[in-house]
Every structure is written in C-alpha cells, then in structure tokens.
Design a protein around this motif. Structure first.
Motif, PDB file in Angstrom:
ATOM      1  N   GLY A 299      28.219  42.346  46.154  1.00 18.20           N
ATOM      2  CA  GLY A 299      27.337  43.428  47.538  1.00 18.20           C
ATOM      3  C   GLY A 299      28.025  44.461  47.149  1.00 18.20           C
ATOM      4  N   GLY A 300      27.317  45.292  48.641  1.00 15.93           N
ATOM      5  CA  GLY A 300      26.917  46.613  48.964  1.00 15.93           C
ATOM      6  C   GLY A 300      26.766  47.545  47.713  1.00 15.93           C
ATOM      7  N   ALA A 301      27.443  48.731  47.553  1.00 14.77           N
ATOM      8  CA  ALA A 301      27.045  49.604  46.286  1.00 14.77           C
ATOM      9  C   ALA A 301      27.076  49.690  45.984  1.00 14.77           C
ATOM     10  CB  ALA A 301      27.085  50.722  46.727  1.00 14.77           C
ATOM     11  N   SER A 302      25.994  49.204  44.297  1.00 13.70           N
ATOM     12  CA  SER A 302      25.531  49.201  42.880  1.00 13.70           C
ATOM     13  C   SER A 302      26.175  50.713  42.356  1.00 13.70           C
ATOM     14  CB  SER A 302      24.549  49.455  42.088  1.00 13.70           C
ATOM     15  OG  SER A 302      24.022  49.945  42.442  1.00 13.70           O
ATOM     16  N   GLY A 303      26.553  50.502  40.907  1.00 10.71           N
ATOM     17  CA  GLY A 303      27.424  51.643  40.454  1.00 10.71           C
ATOM     18  C   GLY A 303      28.044  50.948  39.587  1.00 10.71           C
ATOM     19  N   SER A 304      29.011  52.542  38.988  1.00 16.32           N
ATOM     20  CA  SER A 304      30.469  52.003  38.026  1.00 16.32           C
ATOM     21  C   SER A 304      31.783  51.698  38.697  1.00 16.32           C
ATOM     22  CB  SER A 304      30.538  53.336  36.883  1.00 16.32           C
ATOM     23  OG  SER A 304      29.264  53.350  36.068  1.00 16.32           O
ATOM     24  N   ARG A 305      33.311  51.265  38.292  1.00 17.37           N
ATOM     25  CA  ARG A 305      33.415  51.038  39.193  1.00 17.37           C
ATOM     26  C   ARG A 305      35.132  50.261  37.779  1.00 17.37           C
ATOM     27  NH1 ARG A 305      31.027  46.570  41.669  1.00 17.37           N
ATOM     28  NH2 ARG A 305      29.593  48.444  42.036  1.00 17.37           N
ATOM     29  N   ILE A 306      35.878  50.871  38.134  1.00 15.93           N
ATOM     30  CA  ILE A 306      37.474  50.297  37.158  1.00 15.93           C
ATOM     31  C   ILE A 306      37.715  49.289  38.086  1.00 15.93           C
ATOM     32  CG2 ILE A 306      39.106  50.555  36.374  1.00 15.93           C
ATOM     33  CD1 ILE A 306      38.151  53.151  35.962  1.00 15.93           C
ATOM     34  N   ALA A 307      37.778  47.635  37.851  1.00 16.91           N
ATOM     35  CA  ALA A 307      38.526  46.819  38.203  1.00 16.91           C
ATOM     36  C   ALA A 307      39.472  46.012  38.301  1.00 16.91           C
ATOM     37  CB  ALA A 307      37.945  45.353  38.709  1.00 16.91           C
ATOM     38  N   SER A 308      40.687  45.722  39.079  1.00 16.75           N
ATOM     39  CA  SER A 308      41.978  45.755  38.178  1.00 16.75           C
ATOM     40  C   SER A 308      42.740  44.239  39.786  1.00 16.75           C
ATOM     41  CB  SER A 308      42.836  46.783  38.915  1.00 16.75           C
ATOM     42  OG  SER A 308      44.261  46.243  38.499  1.00 16.75           O
ATOM     43  N   THR A 309      43.815  43.180  38.980  1.00 13.81           N
ATOM     44  CA  THR A 309      43.618  42.384  39.292  1.00 13.81           C
ATOM     45  C   THR A 309      44.200  41.238  38.878  1.00 13.81           C
ATOM     46  OG1 THR A 309      42.776  40.275  41.655  1.00 13.81           O
ATOM     47  CG2 THR A 309      41.382  40.504  39.543  1.00 13.81           C
ATOM     48  N   ILE A 310      45.621  40.370  39.618  1.00 16.60           N
ATOM     49  CA  ILE A 310      45.765  39.114  37.861  1.00 16.60           C
ATOM     50  C   ILE A 310      45.542  38.178  39.034  1.00 16.60           C
ATOM     51  CG2 ILE A 310      48.228  37.997  38.288  1.00 16.60           C
ATOM     52  CD1 ILE A 310      49.634  40.708  38.568  1.00 16.60           C
ATOM     53  N   PHE A 311      44.919  37.026  38.399  1.00 15.69           N
ATOM     54  CA  PHE A 311      44.170  35.741  38.956  1.00 15.69           C
ATOM     55  C   PHE A 311      44.883  34.987  38.499  1.00 15.69           C
ATOM     56  CE2 PHE A 311      40.561  36.593  36.684  1.00 15.69           C
ATOM     57  CZ  PHE A 311      40.461  35.765  36.523  1.00 15.69           C
ATOM     58  N   THR A 312      44.882  33.475  38.943  1.00 16.97           N
ATOM     59  CA  THR A 312      45.112  32.096  38.438  1.00 16.97           C
ATOM     60  C   THR A 312      44.313  31.840  38.853  1.00 16.97           C
ATOM     61  OG1 THR A 312      45.886  31.167  40.491  1.00 16.97           O
ATOM     62  CG2 THR A 312      47.710  32.148  39.376  1.00 16.97           C
ATOM     63  N   TYR A 313      43.739  29.976  37.607  1.00 14.34           N
ATOM     64  CA  TYR A 313      43.353  29.387  37.980  1.00 14.34           C
ATOM     65  C   TYR A 313      43.372  27.927  36.636  1.00 14.34           C
ATOM     66  CZ  TYR A 313      43.115  30.165  33.010  1.00 14.34           C
ATOM     67  OH  TYR A 313      42.761  30.418  31.069  1.00 14.34           O
ATOM     68  N   ASP A 314      43.140  26.435  37.750  1.00 20.64           N
ATOM     69  CA  ASP A 314      43.431  25.608  36.204  1.00 20.64           C
ATOM     70  C   ASP A 314      43.044  25.358  35.732  1.00 20.64           C
ATOM     71  OD1 ASP A 314      45.027  22.817  37.016  1.00 20.64           O
ATOM     72  OD2 ASP A 314      43.326  22.172  38.083  1.00 20.64           O
ATOM     73  N   ILE A 315      43.862  25.045  34.721  1.00 24.11           N
ATOM     74  CA  ILE A 315      43.642  24.773  33.267  1.00 24.11           C
ATOM     75  C   ILE A 315      42.997  23.251  32.994  1.00 24.11           C
ATOM     76  CG2 ILE A 315      44.172  24.158  31.044  1.00 24.11           C
ATOM     77  CD1 ILE A 315      45.997  26.365  31.471  1.00 24.11           C
ATOM     78  N   GLY A 316      42.684  21.971  34.422  1.00 21.33           N
ATOM     79  CA  GLY A 316      42.524  21.180  34.135  1.00 21.33           C
ATOM     80  C   GLY A 316      43.347  19.901  33.079  1.00 21.33           C
TER      81      GLY A 316
END
Length: 316
Positions: A299-316
């Motif tokens: 959403g919001g403005a389109s265009g170039s960006r540098i994203a940075s995050t740490i996230f987790t997920y369930d392996i199952g």
C-alpha cells in the motif's frame, strides 16, 4: 510375539533373549519391532576410525555402543584397536567396510565363536567401487576407499568415511553422518530427535517425515540483499536487510533469499510489516511455502525502498 519375562521378576524365568528384549526399551527403538536402533552411544572422538601411515590397517578408537541382535547388546571398546585390511588392489579402487560384531554360537545365532570382533567386509575393485554389506548383527563403523597400489591407509587418495549411526537412550537425540542416513530412519517413533553431521542441523520426526528443529546461523541471501536464518525448537528466524528494491504497486514482490533446506520450509506462508529506511513505504516481508524469502508492496507510495526486519515462522 508375546509378552516377555521381566529380567527383574522373582521367578527368574527370564532368558538371555528376554533380557535383550527388556533392555531394548532403554533405547530409541524401531516403532514396529520394538528393537533398538543400533549405533554408537558415546565415543572418544568423532572420527572413530582413522588411518595409519605405517601399515594397511585402521585404528578404531574407544566407544560404547548398543548392537541389535534379537534385542539390545551392550558392547565397549576401551582402547585403540588396530584392524588390518587386505592389500590395496593393483588396479582401480576398492571400498572396504570396518565393523564391530558380537559373535555367538548359541541358537538362533550360528557364528564360529562367542567373542566380540572387529571385522572388515572387503569390497570388489572397480572403476566405480561399491561398498559391501556387513554381516547380520554387525554395526558398520566406517568405509575405507583404497586406490590402486597404496601401501598404507594414510596415503594420498585413501578416503575414510565415518558411517556409524549414533544410537541414543530413550528421549535423547540420534546422530547420523549423512542426509541419506537420516532419510532412511523411517522406522523411529514420532517426536524422535536426530542430528545430521553433514549439515549440522537437528530434525524431529513429525507427520512421518523429518522436519527441521535446530539450524545454526546461515547466509541465505539472493543478489545484493543480506538475508540470514537460524532455527531453534522448530521455530525459524529470518534476519534481512534488502538492497534497494523497487516495488511498483499491488502484486509487486521481490524474492531476496531462499531457505536452503526444504525440511525448514514453513508449515504455512506468513508475513510481517517490515520497516523501511526511506520514506514511509508500507512493505511486508515473509517466507513462502517453497522457502522463498520475499518483500512485497503493501500500500501507499510505490517506488524503491530498503527494508530491514527480523521475523519468525513456524516450521511445522
């Protein structure tokens, strides 16, 4: 089969075969036969079998092990033991397999003695040699690839591959040397833990397959992105810092990394909002069912960006 006499019963009716069966319950067992997964319990060093520069022999270092011969047999090697091999072939190469076995003459066994032995199953020389099998009741320890003409087992071209399975007490972790050995362990109960030396990862038996459990820090980036992952207790973790990514609107997505072990793919795809280092560019980061790590327009403005995050997920 039937209910076995207890080795601790006051009747004293338990035979040596009953005792083997009763002792089997202390170890990780085949879920159908209730017989133990044979292997090394502990050892003096990881390279259990090593070469010698002065002879056509290998050295087997100290270990404790459980064998499976109609039930559990405990055995120990309490010092370095030299095991001789036949002379190397004059042409091509040969694979020999070093093993340990408890010989027994009493029925239903029919060996030629009642003593523990180290043995060598000798392969056939060939341009592409194949490892031979070991005798019934024996535990394979290592394969020794012998090229033509060598005079000792530390010579150039000799390859000693540790093939022993690491057995485990009930509730502990099995140990294998390769992914092929892991995949062959289809007989263990659900919830069994296993360590694979080849990739330094831990797995759990779940849903009749091996699923990722623990993984050390790994670089899984694609292109100019920085993407790392690790896993702990069946939870995957992704740490990413993307390169300059141009997201042009709804449906725009860029794959920035790839989980490089399918056992650690997520049970279900999921994503989180990822902060960007530029203006406010709503962006999500996630991992797909095929292991693709991605960032996506949100959403919001389109265009170039540098994203940075740490996230987790369930392996199952």
């Amino acid at each position: 089969m039937t209910l076995r006499n207890s080795i601790f019963a006051v009747s004293g009716n338990a035979s040596f075969m009953d005792a083997r069966r009763d002792m089997s319950g202390l170890f990780v067992c085949n879920k159908t036969t209730m017989l133990p997964i044979a292997g090394i319990l502990d050892r003096s060093q990881d390279n259990l079998v090593t070469g010698n520069s002065n002879s056509m022999s290998v050295t087997v270092h100290p270990f404790n092990a459980v064998l499976n011969r109609y039930g559990a047999l405990l055995i120990q090697n309490d010092g370095n033991a030299d095991v001789p091999l036949k002379a190397a072939p004059s042409a091509n190469s040969r694979i020999d397999v070093v093993y340990v076995k408890q010989h027994e003459t009493r029925s239903p066994m029919s060996d030629d003695s009642d003593f523990p032995v180290f043995g060598v199953a000798q392969g056939v020389a060939a341009a592409t040699p194949v490892a031979p099998g070991v005798p019934s009741g024996a535990l394979a320890l290592a394969q020794v690839l012998l090229p033509a003409g060598v005079s000792n087992t530390a010579a150039s071209g000799v390859v000693i591959t540790q093939t022993y399975i690491g057995a485990a007490m009930k509730g502990d972790m099995l140990r294998v040397q390769t992914s092929a050995q892991r995949d062959a362990m289809t007989m263990v109960p659900e919830g069994t833990l296993l360590h694979n030396v080849a990739d330094n990862c831990d797995y759990v038996r779940k849903g009749d397959k091996w699923r990722g459990w623990n993984m050390p820090w790994r670089d899984i980036h694609l292109g100019g992105n920085k993407v790392y992952m690790w896993a702990s207790g069946g939870t995957g973790n992704i740490d990413l810092l993307t390169a300059d990514i141009n997201l042009t609107g709804w449906g725009s997505k860029a794959v920035v990394g790839q989980v490089n072990n399918s056992a650690f793919y997520p049970a279900n795809s999921g994503s989180v909002y990822a902060p960007t280092r530029d203006s406010y560019f709503p962006t999500t980061a996630g991992v797909a069912g095929n292991g693709n790590v991605y960032v996506e327009y949100a959403g919001g403005a389109s265009g170039s960006r540098i994203a940075s995050t740490i996230f987790t997920y369930d392996i199952g």
